[in-house]
Write an enzyme that holds these catalytic residues in place. Structure first.
Site, PDB file in Angstrom:
ATOM      1  N   ASP A  78       0.839  -1.130   0.020  1.00  8.61           N
ATOM      2  CA  ASP A  78      -0.119   0.065  -0.270  1.00  8.61           C
ATOM      3  C   ASP A  78       1.058   1.251   0.046  1.00  8.61           C
ATOM      4  O   ASP A  78       2.011   1.049  -0.504  1.00  8.61           O
ATOM      5  CB  ASP A  78      -1.056  -0.177   1.189  1.00  8.61           C
ATOM      6  N   ASP A  79       0.484   2.359   0.626  1.00  6.55           N
ATOM      7  CA  ASP A  79       1.194   3.625   0.448  1.00  6.55           C
ATOM      8  C   ASP A  79       2.405   3.671   1.416  1.00  6.55           C
ATOM      9  O   ASP A  79       2.962   2.439   1.872  1.00  6.55           O
ATOM     10  CB  ASP A  79       0.206   4.519   1.335  1.00  6.55           C
ATOM     11  N   LYS A 155      -3.654  -0.598  -7.123  1.00  2.00           N
ATOM     12  CA  LYS A 155      -4.704   0.199  -6.210  1.00  2.00           C
ATOM     13  C   LYS A 155      -4.454   1.593  -6.589  1.00  2.00           C
ATOM     14  O   LYS A 155      -3.456   1.933  -6.260  1.00  2.00           O
ATOM     15  CB  LYS A 155      -4.624  -0.172  -4.916  1.00  2.00           C
ATOM     16  N   ASP A 157      -5.379   5.341  -5.655  1.00  2.00           N
ATOM     17  CA  ASP A 157      -5.968   6.037  -4.876  1.00  2.00           C
ATOM     18  C   ASP A 157      -6.374   7.231  -5.427  1.00  2.00           C
ATOM     19  O   ASP A 157      -5.824   7.812  -6.365  1.00  2.00           O
ATOM     20  CB  ASP A 157      -5.174   6.093  -3.592  1.00  2.00           C
ATOM     21  N   SER A 189     -10.088   3.747  -6.356  1.00  2.00           N
ATOM     22  CA  SER A 189     -10.782   4.248  -5.236  1.00  2.00           C
ATOM     23  C   SER A 189     -11.716   5.611  -5.385  1.00  2.00           C
ATOM     24  O   SER A 189     -12.215   6.100  -4.546  1.00  2.00           O
ATOM     25  CB  SER A 189      -9.667   4.730  -4.221  1.00  2.00           C
ATOM     26  N   ARG A 214     -13.200   0.859  -4.375  1.00  2.00           N
ATOM     27  CA  ARG A 214     -13.767   1.195  -3.018  1.00  2.00           C
ATOM     28  C   ARG A 214     -14.827   2.349  -3.090  1.00  2.00           C
ATOM     29  O   ARG A 214     -14.570   3.306  -3.726  1.00  2.00           O
ATOM     30  CB  ARG A 214     -12.493   1.882  -2.423  1.00  2.00           C
ATOM     31  N   ASP A 218     -12.457   4.235   4.800  1.00  2.00           N
ATOM     32  CA  ASP A 218     -11.584   3.481   5.244  1.00  2.00           C
ATOM     33  C   ASP A 218     -11.833   2.620   6.396  1.00  2.00           C
ATOM     34  O   ASP A 218     -12.578   3.187   7.564  1.00  2.00           O
ATOM     35  CB  ASP A 218     -10.189   4.256   5.726  1.00  2.00           C
TER      36      ASP A 218
HETATM   37  C1  GLA Z   1      -6.260   6.227   1.787  1.00  2.00           C
HETATM   38  C2  GLA Z   1      -6.936   4.731   1.453  1.00  2.00           C
HETATM   39  C3  GLA Z   1      -6.476   3.704   2.338  1.00  2.00           C
HETATM   40  C4  GLA Z   1      -4.893   3.428   2.182  1.00  2.00           C
HETATM   41  C5  GLA Z   1      -4.392   5.010   2.539  1.00  2.00           C
HETATM   42  C6  GLA Z   1      -2.853   5.107   2.291  1.00  2.00           C
HETATM   43  O1  GLA Z   1      -7.018   6.754   2.934  1.00  2.00           O
HETATM   44  O2  GLA Z   1      -8.259   4.722   1.516  1.00  2.00           O
HETATM   45  O3  GLA Z   1      -6.925   2.289   2.090  1.00  2.00           O
HETATM   46  O4  GLA Z   1      -4.525   3.284   1.115  1.00  2.00           O
HETATM   47  O5  GLA Z   1      -4.960   6.000   1.787  1.00  2.00           O
HETATM   48  O6  GLA Z   1      -2.450   6.388   2.680  1.00  2.00           O
END
Ligand code: GLA
Length: 433
Positions: A78-79, A155, A157, A189, A214, A218
């Site tokens: 992820d991030d 993914k 975002d 997202s 999404r 979160d």
């Molecule tokens: C957003 C996404 C999360 C995650 C964070 C990472 O909030 O919805 O799922 O990926 O960013 O910073």
């Protein structure tokens, strides 16, 4: 009736799905974010920081502890994986200290073990965690970089972008990924940044460009958060459920089973409802230390096969009782279905009485398999039964297609006088635990 309506709705939706051949059933695997966040302190927290070691550890667990064989094959970064600067050629690059082998090494590590690698990007100027984003003019180069690295899922975002940029960027990334020639699953997202509902969100279009999306906020490590998500998805089920089908899925966010916030009953509830929703099963937990209780919930074969049903029809809430009991139904292939009885109560196990007929099942005799106790029984549509549902817990059933009624067995003795289907033995209500 429900079965027929849901079936028709899903058929019409699935014809619009993104045609990259990927994710014909909801994707399954592991995603770093909810459990490991943006921990980049490898000096003091080497076991938990976002680094190649973390993803290698999880890949080892998935392939050695029975997860992969059940379908949990995606390991997703992820991030906070990247360097703060692009390289001399303008490409994204991983943080060199935390990912010294680079992303291709991780992709190879996954592929050698029959796993897949997911990565994270953001279509704004920055990711939500403040790392370099992929604004419109960088979409092509970043798609190509991910493909060159051997990445299997992106993914994408939406932090630090506005709605106009998103309208351009999300379809553009879909095209750019396709143009690389590498099959890359695409998680958008976008709807979560537009409130998740029409008219701002166009689910027909999403189905054409993304493999999953999404819709909502979160997940956090708490029951409140799970319940809030569940309520949103089922309150809006008439909008979101028809959008799901093979190749395109609503994503209510990660499974937090195995973390700190849920009891065992609540863990079963999350697993059951994610299966009803045909949701991606992305665990975000520590597979190195997960308890055997949490593991057996996540590895429940019937819950997984309900989630993975090939028809891909997203289930719905069909009853909401004032007593605090909700009933959910998902139509499955072979005329089967899944039922979930869920309790919002906070007092004690609640004895909920109903019948399959009251839940709109056609006349017949059904074989019931209790997903978490693994008990089976036969049940006629007309027979009242009682399920005992724990506070914040569920009872989950796999209901086989009605057996052909053996008329012989009903035309005996006193039963000859009445319709076999109407008989109701009030003194003998089956109790399913
Ligand atoms: C957003 C996404 C999360 C995650 C964070 C990472 O909030 O919805 O799922 O990926 O960013 O910073």
């Amino acid at each position: 009736m429900y079965l027929v309506v849901l079936f028709a709705a899903a058929l019409s939706a699935s014809t619009f799905a993104l045609d990259n051949g990927l994710m014909r059933t909801p994707p399954m695997g592991w995603l770093a974010w909810e459990r490991f966040r943006c921990d980049i302190d490898c000096e003091h927290d080497p076991k938990n920081c976002i680094s190649e070691n973390l993803f290698i550890d999880m890949a080892d667990r998935l392939s050695e502890d029975g997860w992969r064989e059940l379908g949990y094959v995606l390991v997703s970064i992820d991030d906070c994986w990247s360097s703060m600067e692009r390289d001399e050629e303008g490409r994204l690059q991983p943080d060199p200290k935390r990912f010294p082998g680079g992303i291709p090494k991780l992709a190879r590590y996954m592929h050698d073990r029959g796993l897949k690698l997911g990565i994270y990007g953001d279509m704004g100027t920055h990711t939500c965690g403040g790392y370099p984003g992929t604004p419109l003019d960088k979409i092509k180069i970043d798609a190509q970089t991910f493909a060159d690295w051997g990445v299997d899922v992106l993914k994408f975002d939406g932090c630090y972008s506005n709605s106009t940029e998103q309208e351009q960027g999300y379809p553009l990334m879909s095209k750019a990924l396709n143009a690389t020639g590498r099959p890359i699953g695409y998680s958008c997202s976008w709807p979560a940044y537009q409130g998740g509902l029409p008219p701002k969100v166009n689910y027909t279009q999403l189905g054409l460009i993304c493999n999953l999306w999404r819709n909502y906020g979160d997940i956090q490590d708490s029951w409140d958060s799970v319940l809030n998500i569940v309520d949103w998805f089922f309150e809006n089920q008439d909008v979101v459920a028809p959008a799901a089908g093979p190749g395109g899925w609503n994503d209510p966010d990660m499974l937090i089973v195995g973390d700190f916030g849920l009891s065992m009953d609540q863990s079963r509830s999350q697993m059951a409802l994610w299966a009803i929703m045909a949701a991606p099963l992305f665990m975000s937990n520590d597979l190195r230390t997960i308890s055997s209780g949490a593991r057996s919930i996540l590895q429940n074969q019937m819950a997984i096969s309900i989630n993975q049903d090939p028809m891909g029809i997203q289930g719905r809430r069909i009853v909401k009782e004032n007593s605090g009991i909700d009933v959910f139904l998902r139509p499955l292939s072979n005329n089967a279905s899944a039922l979930v009885f869920f309790s919002r109560r906070k007092d004690m196990p609640y004895r909920y009485q109903t019948s399959l007929r009251k839940l709109n099942y056609p006349t017949g005799s059904y074989k019931i398999f209790n997903v978490f106790t693994e008990k089976t029984m036969m049940l006629k549509d007309s027979t009242d039964f009682v399920v005992s549902v724990n506070p914040t817990g569920v009872v989950m059933w796999y209901v086989s297609a009605p057996a052909k009624m053996n008329l012989h067995q009903f035309y005996r003795g006193a039963r000859l006088r009445g319709s076999p289907y109407d008989e109701k033995d009030e003194n003998n209500i089956p109790q399913l635990i």
